[in-house]
Design a protein around this motif. Structure first.
Motif, PDB file in Angstrom:
ATOM      1  N   VAL A 318      13.216 -38.418  -4.161  1.00  0.00           N
ATOM      2  CA  VAL A 318      12.594 -37.744  -3.873  1.00  0.00           C
ATOM      3  C   VAL A 318      11.376 -37.086  -2.980  1.00  0.00           C
ATOM      4  N   SER A 321      13.268 -38.506   1.402  1.00  0.00           N
ATOM      5  CA  SER A 321      13.171 -37.188   2.039  1.00  0.00           C
ATOM      6  C   SER A 321      13.149 -37.128   3.442  1.00  0.00           C
ATOM      7  N   GLY A 323      12.898 -34.204   4.354  1.00  0.00           N
ATOM      8  CA  GLY A 323      12.114 -32.906   3.937  1.00  0.00           C
ATOM      9  C   GLY A 323      12.496 -31.770   5.039  1.00  0.00           C
ATOM     10  N   ARG A 329      16.506 -31.940   0.516  1.00  0.00           N
ATOM     11  CA  ARG A 329      14.794 -31.852   0.525  1.00  0.00           C
ATOM     12  C   ARG A 329      14.634 -30.684  -1.506  1.00  0.00           C
ATOM     13  N   ILE A 330      15.162 -30.430  -1.319  1.00  0.00           N
ATOM     14  CA  ILE A 330      15.765 -29.611  -3.001  1.00  0.00           C
ATOM     15  C   ILE A 330      16.754 -30.398  -4.234  1.00  0.00           C
ATOM     16  N   VAL A 333      15.133 -32.852  -5.666  1.00  0.00           N
ATOM     17  CA  VAL A 333      14.353 -33.183  -7.241  1.00  0.00           C
ATOM     18  C   VAL A 333      15.284 -32.848  -8.103  1.00  0.00           C
TER      19      VAL A 333
ATOM     20  N   GLU B 122      12.841 -22.499  -4.571  1.00  0.00           N
ATOM     21  CA  GLU B 122      11.857 -23.270  -4.323  1.00  0.00           C
ATOM     22  C   GLU B 122      10.559 -21.884  -3.729  1.00  0.00           C
ATOM     23  N   HIS B 202      10.001 -33.614  -0.419  1.00  0.00           N
ATOM     24  CA  HIS B 202       9.912 -32.533  -0.916  1.00  0.00           C
ATOM     25  C   HIS B 202       7.934 -31.017  -0.876  1.00  0.00           C
ATOM     26  N   ASN B 203       7.420 -32.267  -0.331  1.00  0.00           N
ATOM     27  CA  ASN B 203       5.871 -31.946   0.039  1.00  0.00           C
ATOM     28  C   ASN B 203       5.790 -31.713   1.375  1.00  0.00           C
TER      29      ASN B 203
END
Lengths: 398, 638
Positions: A318, A321, A323, A329-330, A333, B122, B202-203
């Motif tokens: 998490v 990655s 992103g 990316r997701i 998570v 998201e 994720h950020n």
């Protein structure tokens, strides 16, 4: 740099600084490529792409400038063998890079050094300086007219994804470390858009030996499909962790014995992006045909909670990655959330199965190797440790 | 567009753009492939996505945009390529070998649905309270690809704060799906470079330099990012509630000016195909909404030609006759995005900018002076609205110097999209409206003002007048039907030389007091250039800096947006090269249908100089109301 007394049949076998360069420049490029092909050497970073093929493609590409890049971004959790090579056997790595420069026709080699290895930067640069003085780098290397090659070292900044070769190249160019679309591949369009070969530290070290001792000698080690030997970074629940050179084809159980591991429950082969192997499969062998690894071996004994192990890996992905693409990316998570649900015993089998399917989608549709391999731990731990996870504390899933 | 077909994975401040062979003639030849077990032949280097399109097969996309370089990040467009371990992003895969493609297999369908599910998980907000409801690409994907619930949950609170600092662009990153179209627009298409990904995993989010609010960075407000955002993560700063309030206030006299581009594109908001002008229908609709007067911005576009043209003549006179140092080439100043771009990137060259205001701001100053007086309305009671194809116009009307009437010259800049929503909210079906004319005292303007909406339009309008003023000949003598085609079209940079000849006409009365005759222009060849999109502007500016051929130009038209105003950041979404072409056709054919097609033939403007700006173009009064000054902003903001 002090050498420890390390045992090994290939990489740790005796070698004199510069000897492979001296031999290489007396050979034709095709001859070196021939020996490499004979050796069946595959990339030691983990992906296992045939080195001879890669170099042949770069050598064949028509371009004024070409580059040799050494991937020393050793970031896979549990691997530290490149550190040992760079600290104790820099002659193997740098000689291998010079040979690559000779074979593909490059003038510059770049070492992309993991940011955390900054402490070795000075000694490596001093080492390169001695090579320049000894004409192992610079102009007309070892008397070979018009063979000019030098090596620079660049520091990474701590992103795991930069171990992926195209993200590494982006980072080298000063950009955000994100994987590129492939094709085109770095062999055609690499650093600064020029043909580039990116190889692992250990691959270069292997090349130095192959040039001296020949491809057929190399093939005598290992198995048919996985020739030569491999450096293993062994950590976790064992009495003798460390770096070991073992021929491909070694059984997991043999390695466990060697490092004096007791009560072993699981072995994570290939780092966080690898697979988790349970006791019942310890007779499997290390090799591209079976349990492939870039070298990371993590040993877990009976006291370990596999869900905690998995959670640790997922937290890693998490965070690491890049992103860029959606699945990685997701997706990571969501997998981590799934692990947390399992921890809290708040899950349905239906949802966990959906997450397993998601994991497969991530393997198939992520943009680079990071996302493609990030669900491996999730999928293999859930598959191989079902009993433990779903009967955790006697609580079945709701 | 220039960036189409360039293949580069991530985006960055200094992009290294790797060419891939899009033009089949470049490497030559075609290649036979299989798509869904059907044999087809495509040019070598075609992407899988384009190959599918050519053969009538739809592959869903999200991060892909025709104007932008390849990203390959959303992964919605994945397909199966036989022999490959993983699925391939069809937008990013150039075909160079005889591959076999499958676009709808179980794993492809599952992957697509998973990816859409993940994005939805998201993506904050509800469709029915969203500005882009019905026009959202994510919503469309969910609908088309079988998403019927939030498989992986749905974010319940916004993840990021709204950035409403900018007059032009509002950023709602909680709705962002990280397709990076805005980043590629800002960095690659416009070469402004305000937006970039920050943090990781994720950020990851799209942000500005040091996370500053958009108002405080070197954003030029062009709004091209809005036009390419697939969701409502980017939108224009909408003043329509304030405008409704003004309309509903009986004490307010609400006037509206309409620019040429909105009328050529607003049809797209009413389910019509692009390329239909609804000028006169729009006039009626605006009155029905409740605007007291409807004016044509083209009037002040015509006025701009007088002012900017005179300014050019004066600069040339100074340089050639008086041998005084003067900033040449003169740059147009109609595009507020371009103006701010220059202020940030080339502040040392602001003297080259024409001091003439943009048509919007000229009109603003006129409405609260000339018109107020004439109509007997107190300027403080006037609310002046401008319908523009542009998000930068919102910023422009809020520039502190734009109050020469003694009031805020233009109160609100309204985009085409926002106006369309107002029209719909008023229950009006625009295409069915009866036609009506613009209001006096400004009435209808010339075709020259109209074509300001397309790249090259300002230059063409200027040439139609300057050529006649100087040579005394008709524009039609040099250009068939007065269509100055060399400055038309979507080529990034156009360069035209116009020999003025040896024979000149008399100096027109309106500028007679400024130059005695034209003899000093003997043998001079007028050199002009046109650029649209700030990336092209940058090329010209760098050439000028280096003393290249553009430094010898006399007059250069710059528009911040690709295609000119018709491709502006306030125009209907989506935008593609094809759509922009159709809007241009609508503008040019309306121009040809008009009686008056030259600025100096606009009787209302001629009358303005007789009655109001009595000391002529660039005179004292015009300087006070119709000209402005600029700010050397630079690129480094404290």
């Amino acid at each position: 740099m002090e050498k420890k007394n390390r045992e090994g049949s290939v990489i740790f076998s005796p070698y004199i600084k510069g000897e492979s360069i001296i031999k290489a420049v007396s050979l034709k490029r095709e001859d070196i490529l021939f020996e490499l092909r004979e050796s069946k050497l595959k990339g030691r970073g983990g992906a296992g792409f045939p080195t001879a093929t890669k170099w042949t493609l770069v050598a064949a590409a028509s371009a004024e400038e070409k580059y040799v890049v050494c991937n020393a971004d050793e970031g896979e959790p549990g691997t530290f063998k490149d550190r040992v090579l760079l600290l104790e056997y820099p002659e193997l790595v740098f000689d291998g890079m010079v040979i690559a420069g000779y074979v593909i026709g490059a003038k510059l080699g770049i070492v992309y050094l993991r940011g955390e290895y900054e402490y070795m930067l000075k000694s490596l640069e001093d080492y390169l300086e001695t090579m320049r003085k000894e004409n192992l780098l610079g102009k007309n290397i070892c008397g070979k007219v018009d063979f000019n090659f030098d090596i620079k070292i660049r520091l990474g900044s701590g992103a795991y994804v930069c171990g992926e070769e195209t993200a590494l190249i982006e980072s080298l160019e000063g950009n955000r470390g994100e994987a590129r679309n492939r094709p085109p591949y770095p062999v055609n369009t690499g650093f600064m858009g020029k043909p580039t070969t990116v190889n692992n530290v250990e691959t270069f070290a292997s090349v130095a030996h192959i040039v001296i001792k020949g491809g057929s000698w190399y093939c005598k080690h290992g198995t048919d499909k996985s020739t030569g030997s491999k450096l293993f970074s062994v950590s976790g629940d064992c009495d003798k962790p460390g770096v070991y050179e073992l021929p491909w084809g070694t059984k997991i159980s043999e390695l466990l014995k060697l490092v004096e591991a007791k009560d072993t429950k699981a072995v994570q082969v290939g780092g966080a992006s690898g697979i988790c192997i349970p006791k019942s499969q310890f007779e499997r062998i290390f090799g591209y045909e079976d349990a492939a690894t870039g070298g990371s071996i993590m040993i877990f004994n009976e006291s370990r909670n596999m869900l905690h192990v998995l959670k640790n890996f997922m937290e890693f992905f998490v965070e690491e990655s890049c992103g860029q693409c959606t699945p990685c990316r997701i997706g990571n998570v969501k997998l981590l959330e799934g692990v947390e649900m399992l921890e809290r015993h708040e899950y349905t089998f239906g949802y966990i199965n959906k997450l397993k399917e998601l994991g497969k989608t991530m393997q198939l549709s992520s943009k680079c190797g990071l996302g493609q391999s990030s669900p491996n731990a999730f999928l293999s731990i859930l598959e191989n440790f079902k009993e433990e996870i779903f009967n955790n504390g006697g609580n079945n899933g709701k | 567009m220039e960036n189409k077909g360039k293949l580069r994975a991530p985006v960055s401040q200094k992009p290294l753009v790797i060419e891939k062979p899009v033009d089949p003639s470049y490497i030559g030849g075609t290649i036979s492939i299989e798509i869904n077990e059907k044999k087809v032949t495509v040019p070598l280097g075609t992407t899988i996505l384009d190959a599918c399109k050519m053969n009538g097969i739809t592959v869903p996309t999200l991060c892909h945009h025709e104007d932008l370089c390849v990203a390959g990040v959303c992964r919605v467009c994945v397909v199966e390529v036989e022999g490959m371990r993983t699925l391939q992003a069809s937008c990013a895969y150039p075909i160079t070998s005889p591959i076999k493609i499958k676009t709808s297999t179980p794993s492809v369908r599952k992957a697509r649905r998973h990816i859409i599910d993940l994005m939805l998980s998201e993506h904050y907000g509800e469709c029915y309270s969203c500005l882009r409801n019905g026009k959202c690409e994510l919503q469309y994907l969910a609908k088309e690809y079988g998403v019927d619930n939030f498989t992986f949950g749905h974010v319940e609170a916004p993840r990021y704060e709204l950035d409403e600092s900018s007059y032009s662009v509002i950023r709602d990153m909680s709705k962002c799906v990280l397709c990076k179209r805005c980043v590629r627009t800002c960095i690659d298409l416009q070469e402004v470079g305000v937006l970039e990904s920050v943090e990781r995993g994720h950020n990851t989010r799209i942000s500005t330099f040091l996370d500053k609010p958009l108002l405080d960075v070197i954003c030029i407000n062009c709004g091209q990012c809005i036009n390419r955002c697939p969701t409502a993560a980017l939108r224009a700063n909408d003043p329509s509630d304030e405008i409704w309030a003004a309309i509903d206030d009986p004490a307010k006299h609400v006037v509206i000016q309409t620019a040429p581009s909105p009328r050529a594109a607003i049809c797209e908001e009413f389910a019509m195909e692009a390329g239909h002008s609804l000028t006169k229908e729009l006039n009626t609709a605006l009155r029905r909404i409740g605007f007291d007067k409807v004016f044509d911005t083209n009037t002040t576009a015509d006025l701009t030609i007088f002012e900017e043209g005179t300014e050019l003549v004066l600069r040339l006179y100074k340089a050639i006759v008086q041998k005084e140092p003067v900033a040449l080439p003169q740059f147009t100043s109609c595009s507020p995005g371009w103006v701010k771009f220059l202020e940030h990137y080339y502040p040392e060259q602001i003297d080259n900018l024409s001091t003439a205001k943009s048509p919007q701001q000229m009109f603003g100053a006129l409405i609260k002076t000339f018109y107020a007086e004439k109509a007997g309305v107190k300027p403080e009671d006037i609310v002046s609205v401008a319908v523009m194809p542009c998000s930068a116009k919102k910023y422009e009307c809020n520039r502190p110097e734009m109050n020469d009437s003694g009031y805020k010259d233009v109160d609100y800049g309204l985009t085409t999209r926002e106006l369309a929503r107002m029209i719909k909210e008023a229950g009006i079906n625009l295409p069915e409206m009866p036609k009506s004319d613009f209001d006096s005292p400004f009435g209808e303007a010339s075709g020259a003002g109209l074509i300001f909406g397309a790249t090259g339009g300002v230059m063409e309008a200027a040439i139609r007048s300057i050529y006649e003023f100087i040579t005394g000949n008709k524009t039609e003598d040099a250009f068939a039907n007065a269509n100055v085609t060399p400055v038309r079209g979507f080529e990034g940079i156009k360069y035209v030389e116009l020999p003025l000849g040896e024979k000149f006409g008399p100096v027109p009365d309106v500028i007679k007091h400024l130059v005695p005759n034209w003899d000093w222009l003997k043998g001079v060849t007028l050199k002009v250039a046109v650029a649209h999109g700030t990336a092209n502007a940058k090329k010209i500016m760098d050439d000028i800096k280096a003393g290249g051929k553009f430094s010898e130009c006399h007059f250069i038209e710059f528009m911040a947006c690709p295609g000119g105003c018709l491709g502006g950041g306030g125009q209907p979404i989506p935008t593609t090269p094809e759509i922009r072409k159709k809007r241009a056709q609508a503008i040019y054919s309306e121009d040809e249908s008009l009686q008056v097609r030259k600025a100096h033939d606009n009787p209302n403007v001629v009358k303005l100089y007789e009655e109001f700006f009595t000391d002529g173009p660039c005179g004292h009064k015009s300087h006070k109301l119709l000209h402005t000054h600029y700010v050397k902003r630079g690129r480094y903001i404290a």
